[in-house]
Design a protein around this motif. Structure first.
Motif, mmCIF file in Angstrom:
data_model
loop_
_atom_site.group_PDB
_atom_site.id
_atom_site.type_symbol
_atom_site.label_atom_id
_atom_site.label_comp_id
_atom_site.label_asym_id
_atom_site.label_seq_id
_atom_site.Cartn_x
_atom_site.Cartn_y
_atom_site.Cartn_z
ATOM 1 N N ALA A 119 0.807 -1.223 0.000
ATOM 2 C CA ALA A 119 0.000 0.000 0.000
ATOM 3 C C ALA A 119 0.838 1.270 0.000
ATOM 4 O O ALA A 119 0.307 2.374 -0.046
ATOM 5 N N GLY A 120 2.165 1.152 0.048
ATOM 6 C CA GLY A 120 3.030 2.324 0.026
ATOM 7 C C GLY A 120 3.004 3.104 1.333
ATOM 8 O O GLY A 120 2.776 2.540 2.412
ATOM 9 N N PHE A 121 3.204 4.430 1.260
ATOM 10 C CA PHE A 121 3.232 5.292 2.440
ATOM 11 C C PHE A 121 1.880 5.988 2.608
ATOM 12 O O PHE A 121 1.334 6.550 1.665
ATOM 13 N N ASN A 122 1.344 5.928 3.848
ATOM 14 C CA ASN A 122 0.072 6.578 4.160
ATOM 15 C C ASN A 122 0.229 7.402 5.437
ATOM 16 O O ASN A 122 0.882 6.965 6.396
ATOM 17 N N GLN A 123 -0.369 8.607 5.459
ATOM 18 C CA GLN A 123 -0.301 9.513 6.603
ATOM 19 C C GLN A 123 -1.718 9.950 6.971
ATOM 20 O O GLN A 123 -2.452 10.466 6.136
ATOM 21 N N THR A 124 -2.095 9.725 8.245
ATOM 22 C CA THR A 124 -3.441 10.064 8.696
ATOM 23 C C THR A 124 -3.366 10.962 9.918
ATOM 24 O O THR A 124 -2.558 10.731 10.817
ATOM 25 N N LEU A 125 -4.222 11.994 9.961
ATOM 26 C CA LEU A 125 -4.259 12.950 11.066
ATOM 27 C C LEU A 125 -5.467 12.675 11.959
ATOM 28 O O LEU A 125 -6.577 12.434 11.455
ATOM 29 N N ASN A 184 -8.055 14.271 19.152
ATOM 30 C CA ASN A 184 -8.718 13.627 20.296
ATOM 31 C C ASN A 184 -9.061 12.170 19.990
ATOM 32 O O ASN A 184 -10.103 11.657 20.410
ATOM 33 N N GLY A 185 -8.193 11.528 19.219
ATOM 34 C CA GLY A 185 -8.384 10.116 18.909
ATOM 35 C C GLY A 185 -9.314 9.832 17.751
ATOM 36 O O GLY A 185 -9.477 8.678 17.342
ATOM 37 N N LYS A 186 -9.927 10.882 17.170
ATOM 38 C CA LYS A 186 -10.837 10.685 16.045
ATOM 39 C C LYS A 186 -10.179 11.138 14.737
ATOM 40 O O LYS A 186 -9.515 12.173 14.714
ATOM 41 N N LYS A 187 -10.400 10.383 13.691
ATOM 42 C CA LYS A 187 -9.784 10.687 12.399
ATOM 43 C C LYS A 187 -10.279 12.021 11.857
ATOM 44 O O LYS A 187 -11.469 12.293 11.802
ATOM 45 N N VAL A 188 -9.312 12.862 11.455
ATOM 46 C CA VAL A 188 -9.636 14.153 10.852
ATOM 47 C C VAL A 188 -9.543 14.065 9.329
ATOM 48 O O VAL A 188 -10.466 14.440 8.607
ATOM 49 N N LYS A 189 -8.409 13.543 8.854
ATOM 50 C CA LYS A 189 -8.202 13.492 7.405
ATOM 51 C C LYS A 189 -7.032 12.581 7.061
ATOM 52 O O LYS A 189 -6.078 12.473 7.821
ATOM 53 N N THR A 190 -7.113 11.929 5.910
ATOM 54 C CA THR A 190 -5.975 11.190 5.367
ATOM 55 C C THR A 190 -5.154 12.175 4.555
ATOM 56 O O THR A 190 -5.616 12.694 3.534
ATOM 57 N N LEU A 191 -3.935 12.474 4.999
ATOM 58 C CA LEU A 191 -3.101 13.481 4.357
ATOM 59 C C LEU A 191 -2.346 12.935 3.143
ATOM 60 O O LEU A 191 -2.156 13.633 2.158
ATOM 61 N N VAL A 192 -1.908 11.682 3.240
ATOM 62 C CA VAL A 192 -1.192 11.031 2.134
ATOM 63 C C VAL A 192 -1.707 9.602 2.021
ATOM 64 O O VAL A 192 -1.864 8.915 3.035
ATOM 65 N N SER A 193 -1.967 9.149 0.788
ATOM 66 C CA SER A 193 -2.448 7.773 0.625
ATOM 67 C C SER A 193 -1.805 7.105 -0.582
ATOM 68 O O SER A 193 -1.599 7.733 -1.620
ATOM 69 N N TYR A 194 -1.454 5.847 -0.412
ATOM 70 C CA TYR A 194 -0.899 4.997 -1.471
ATOM 71 C C TYR A 194 0.253 5.675 -2.222
ATOM 72 O O TYR A 194 0.321 5.643 -3.445
ATOM 73 N N ALA A 195 1.152 6.275 -1.461
ATOM 74 C CA ALA A 195 2.291 6.960 -2.082
ATOM 75 C C ALA A 195 3.464 6.001 -2.241
ATOM 76 O O ALA A 195 3.770 5.218 -1.340
#
Length: 271
Positions: A187-193, A196-207
């Protein structure tokens, strides 16, 4: 008769117009469609190298081509090998003796995609056996004898080693925000923000990403998100095999932003 001639002329005109209209073909867009392939660099592990070593051994992604160089851009190779297609193990025979405290560059390259990964390894001095002098005395004295203390030279390499960044890494919490980095061969490199423990946004996906090991513990990660034309990069400094800090190109800890999260110092721990 005139009416008949007018009608006949009209029929001829219609026939002529119909014959001169060209047929318009539909050209498929397949010829102009640009396709891109994404590749992930091979994994690579190198055993300790000494100035009396005849070979360089380790493990890598199965079938990878192994090359050893004296410098990053050296044209001649010090050794070559191919990682076993069953175990990933390799043994590269050196063409010359290495000098202690010098660096060698060990590359693992995918022979099909040409994606590569390399490590910079410091050549260590081979251990030498030294005879220990045994002191005996025939008289008892009240004077205390202080044993001679031998101190060993500090190694320039860390006491731990990191093979690849593969895995899931969770950051500290700063200003209620935290991050999760995931490095995967598939799946490559993925970055998620998170906040308070809840997902805000996927910043980078399948890089797709590439690791440039400046030192065994100081790495540069260059990544290209899926369907993106431009690449981005960041630097990490490993403080243990399961922990790293985000740093700048001079290996200094700096505050960085992540999406909407304010700039902060980030430390990641492997799950």
């Amino acid at each position: 008769m005139k009416k008949f001639m007018v009608a006949l002329t009209g029929l001829v005109t219609v026939a002529t117009l119909g014959a001169t209209v060209p047929a318009t073909g539909i050209t498929a867009n397949a010829a102009t469609k640009k396709t891109t392939s994404t590749y992930v660099s091979p994994s690579l592990k190198v055993n300790a190298i000494y100035n009396n070593s005849k070979t360089i051994k380790g493990t890598a992604t199965k079938g990878s081509k192994i090359t050893v160089k004296s410098t990053k851009n050296a044209k001649k190779n010090l050794a070559t090998a191919t990682a076993s297609s069953k175990t990933g193990k390799y043994t590269a025979k050196l063409s010359k003796t290495l000098k202690k405290n010098t660096n060698v560059y060990v590359y693992a390259t995918n022979p099909k995609t040409k994606a590569y990964f390399y490590r910079i390894i410091r050549v260590q001095a081979a251990a030498t056996k030294t005879a220990t002098k045994k002191t005996t005395s025939t008289k008892k004295t009240t004077t205390k004898t202080t044993a001679k203390k031998t101190t060993s030279t500090k190694k320039s390499t860390a006491s731990f080693s990191v093979k690849t960044p593969t895995g899931t890494w969770k950051s500290n919490t700063a200003n209620k925000y935290s991050q999760v980095f995931t490095f995967s061969q598939k799946a490559g490199f993925n970055q998620t923000l998170y906040k308070n423990g809840k997902k805000v946004k996927t910043l980078v996906s399948y890089a797709t990403y590439k690791v440039d090991a400046k030192t065994p513990t100081f790495w540069k990660i260059t990544y290209t998100p899926k369907n993106a034309k431009k690449s981005s990069s960041f630097y990490m400094r490993f403080t243990s095999a399961k922990k790293f800090k985000i740093v700048n190109s001079k290996n200094q800890v700096v505050k960085t932003t992540a999406g909407v999260a304010p700039a902060a110092n980030w430390t990641f721990t492997k799950n």
